[in-house]
Design a protein around this motif. Sequence first.
Motif, mmCIF file in Angstrom:
data_model
loop_
_atom_site.group_PDB
_atom_site.id
_atom_site.type_symbol
_atom_site.label_atom_id
_atom_site.label_comp_id
_atom_site.label_asym_id
_atom_site.label_seq_id
_atom_site.Cartn_x
_atom_site.Cartn_y
_atom_site.Cartn_z
ATOM 1 N N ILE A 196 19.547 6.262 -59.189
ATOM 2 C CA ILE A 196 19.594 6.942 -60.485
ATOM 3 C C ILE A 196 18.201 7.389 -60.931
ATOM 4 O O ILE A 196 18.001 8.523 -61.356
ATOM 5 N N PHE A 197 17.216 6.498 -60.803
ATOM 6 C CA PHE A 197 15.888 6.860 -61.312
ATOM 7 C C PHE A 197 15.133 7.806 -60.394
ATOM 8 O O PHE A 197 14.279 8.556 -60.868
ATOM 9 N N ALA A 199 16.650 10.318 -59.235
ATOM 10 C CA ALA A 199 17.193 11.597 -59.708
ATOM 11 C C ALA A 199 16.661 11.998 -61.084
ATOM 12 O O ALA A 199 16.241 13.135 -61.280
ATOM 13 N N VAL A 200 16.655 11.072 -62.054
ATOM 14 C CA VAL A 200 16.372 11.489 -63.439
ATOM 15 C C VAL A 200 14.949 11.204 -63.904
ATOM 16 O O VAL A 200 14.556 11.656 -64.979
ATOM 17 N N SER A 201 14.171 10.484 -63.107
ATOM 18 C CA SER A 201 12.809 10.173 -63.543
ATOM 19 C C SER A 201 11.765 10.539 -62.485
ATOM 20 O O SER A 201 10.783 11.221 -62.791
ATOM 21 N N TYR B 211 16.157 22.371 -61.426
ATOM 22 C CA TYR B 211 16.314 20.912 -61.421
ATOM 23 C C TYR B 211 17.595 20.510 -62.168
ATOM 24 O O TYR B 211 18.385 19.699 -61.677
ATOM 25 N N LEU B 215 21.170 18.725 -60.486
ATOM 26 C CA LEU B 215 21.815 17.491 -60.933
ATOM 27 C C LEU B 215 23.327 17.660 -61.071
ATOM 28 O O LEU B 215 24.081 16.701 -60.925
ATOM 29 N N LYS B 224 24.175 9.291 -64.274
ATOM 30 C CA LYS B 224 22.721 9.365 -64.081
ATOM 31 C C LYS B 224 22.017 9.864 -65.346
ATOM 32 O O LYS B 224 20.993 9.332 -65.765
ATOM 33 N N LEU B 225 22.599 10.911 -65.941
ATOM 34 C CA LEU B 225 21.940 11.540 -67.089
ATOM 35 C C LEU B 225 21.823 10.599 -68.288
ATOM 36 O O LEU B 225 20.954 10.780 -69.134
ATOM 37 N N TYR B 227 20.645 7.788 -68.302
ATOM 38 C CA TYR B 227 19.416 7.008 -68.211
ATOM 39 C C TYR B 227 18.155 7.865 -68.261
ATOM 40 O O TYR B 227 17.057 7.360 -68.082
ATOM 41 N N ALA B 228 18.330 9.147 -68.509
ATOM 42 C CA ALA B 228 17.163 10.028 -68.552
ATOM 43 C C ALA B 228 16.331 9.735 -69.798
ATOM 44 O O ALA B 228 16.875 9.474 -70.870
ATOM 45 N N GLY B 229 15.024 9.753 -69.641
ATOM 46 C CA GLY B 229 14.126 9.384 -70.743
ATOM 47 C C GLY B 229 13.281 10.547 -71.236
ATOM 48 O O GLY B 229 13.668 11.719 -71.107
ATOM 49 N N PHE B 232 11.990 13.283 -68.648
ATOM 50 C CA PHE B 232 13.087 14.216 -68.380
ATOM 51 C C PHE B 232 13.251 15.194 -69.538
ATOM 52 O O PHE B 232 13.397 16.401 -69.331
#
Lengths: 302, 302
Positions: A196-197, A199-201, B211, B215, B224-225, B227-229, B232
């Motif tokens: 997960i991270f 992909a999104v971080s 990007y 996704l 996944k999304l 957990y985006a911070g 992101f």
Amino acid sequence: MASKASAQDAAAAPQLRIPVLAVVGVGLIGGSLALSLKRNGVVGKVLGISQDPASINKALELGIIDTIASFEQVSQADVIVIATPVSAFESVCNAIKPFLAPRTIITDVCSTKQQVAGMARRSLGDRVRQFVPGHPIAGAETSGPAAANAFLFEQKQVILAPLQENAPEQIDLLTRLWEACGSTVSSMGAAAHDRIFAAVSHMPHFLSALYMYSLLDAEQADSKLKYAGSGFRDFTRIAAGPPVMWRDIFSSNRECMLEEITRFQACLEQARQILESGNNDAFEAWLAAAAQARRDWENPPS
Amino acid sequence: MASKASAQDAAAAPQLRIPVLAVVGVGLIGGSLALSLKRNGVVGKVLGISQDPASINKALELGIIDTIASFEQVSQADVIVIATPVSAFESVCNAIKPFLAPRTIITDVCSTKQQVAGMARRSLGDRVRQFVPGHPIAGAETSGPAAANAFLFEQKQVILAPLQENAPEQIDLLTRLWEACGSTVSSMGAAAHDRIFAAVSHMPHFLSALYMYSLLDAEQADSKLKYAGSGFRDFTRIAAGPPVMWRDIFSSNRECMLEEITRFQACLEQARQILESGNNDAFEAWLAAAAQARRDWENPPS
């Protein structure tokens, strides 16, 4: 006598108390955690450990830690937080192990979890049951104790990736520790976490850095950069992040990153072909799907 | 009697006055320009022209324009600003031409300049001397008249890309018009403009959208999304921008974009190989160069 306590009452009720907290690595994350727990009255005394004399002295001066400590003193700690880059994690475990009291809980704040769990297992042996891997989803492009602040984790997410050896009370204590900092805590396995991270971080950081790097090679990079605006500013903000920390994140999550990069390369070539073909409708549909995905993330459809 | 007037005095001295301004397209950029010039007392009357009844009525309701006008009425205008997407530009020129008074100056706000200059020349013939191409480096991920604000151009850069047919007084008037909005104005050729903005503006948008799009294809994109911070958030902000506007920007700057994409693809493959090789020193050097470039952009070395 209310039968239904609010979340706040429940959190406040049995006040979490950690008499002695040891923080190894007193940079942005370790320092902010210490400040936050002190501010909320959760910790009695904070021991600070660092290999970097400038950092640890600064942390003491700023009141982030109460004492500069050696690894021997972790024997006094109820909780040890390892807040170093991933590359230092295993040697910190090795240094802690001889002095580790049986009651102590260890956690970390590293951005990847599979490699960290493996290193902990190798270093700590059956004492690994005392280690609960953790990852606060918070950061900044600044670093070091001077960047630490007590509010960094407010309204942020924290992921715990417990080992099968961990006891529920350990997980519960760390959950309450992070909740005391204003965070929301959830749990998942280390492999899912790292996918997960990536992909999104980690990919956003990789692409932002890559874009900055690509400009360096370009003709007249300086004169081009003069005209960069607010889109550029936001898109590249993360690229200024600490190189050593990010080197460790990428190398400790290499397999997931290579998968993400391969997928991105295929998407890039496809988008390039749509642009090259002059098929404006297909290109608009592509942009519209991306824009909608971003809008849905910001304001999830109900 | 001061011999050396300050920049502010100079700007204030002979007050710019545009009795009638016509704005074609009353979205974020056209609307913000009208509001800013009204607020600073530069314009007498603002005529608004749009193909979109909802937009133009909203612009009237919000006081962005004083009158809903037809193309015939541009004959009254001292300055005409074409603030439509690039794809509508040529048809707007065709619609304006029959009613264009000889004293009127036309400008635009499109993000690419070579194609726009070519379309203007084709449409306006020798009246093209009345058209001075322009590009304010300002925007937002919002659009439409409701997003317009009088301060959008404050402390922003505006590029003019004058044609060889333009007279100095035309360039001077538009410079003062944008300066009245709080912008800094500079000039360059259309080809240089398009190369520079492909690199520092269009590529970030392309990569941010790419990007987000990548996704969508991924497994468990929604989970996944979650957990985006904040990294992101900033990296993808621009991806939410209006798809039609960006489709036009990319297609009107296709050659420069394809060059940039090719260069980026080579950099991406190179970075991938460094990561795959496990050469952590090389990877750190790569990240450090990118981070330094970003820091130097934010705080230029003296």
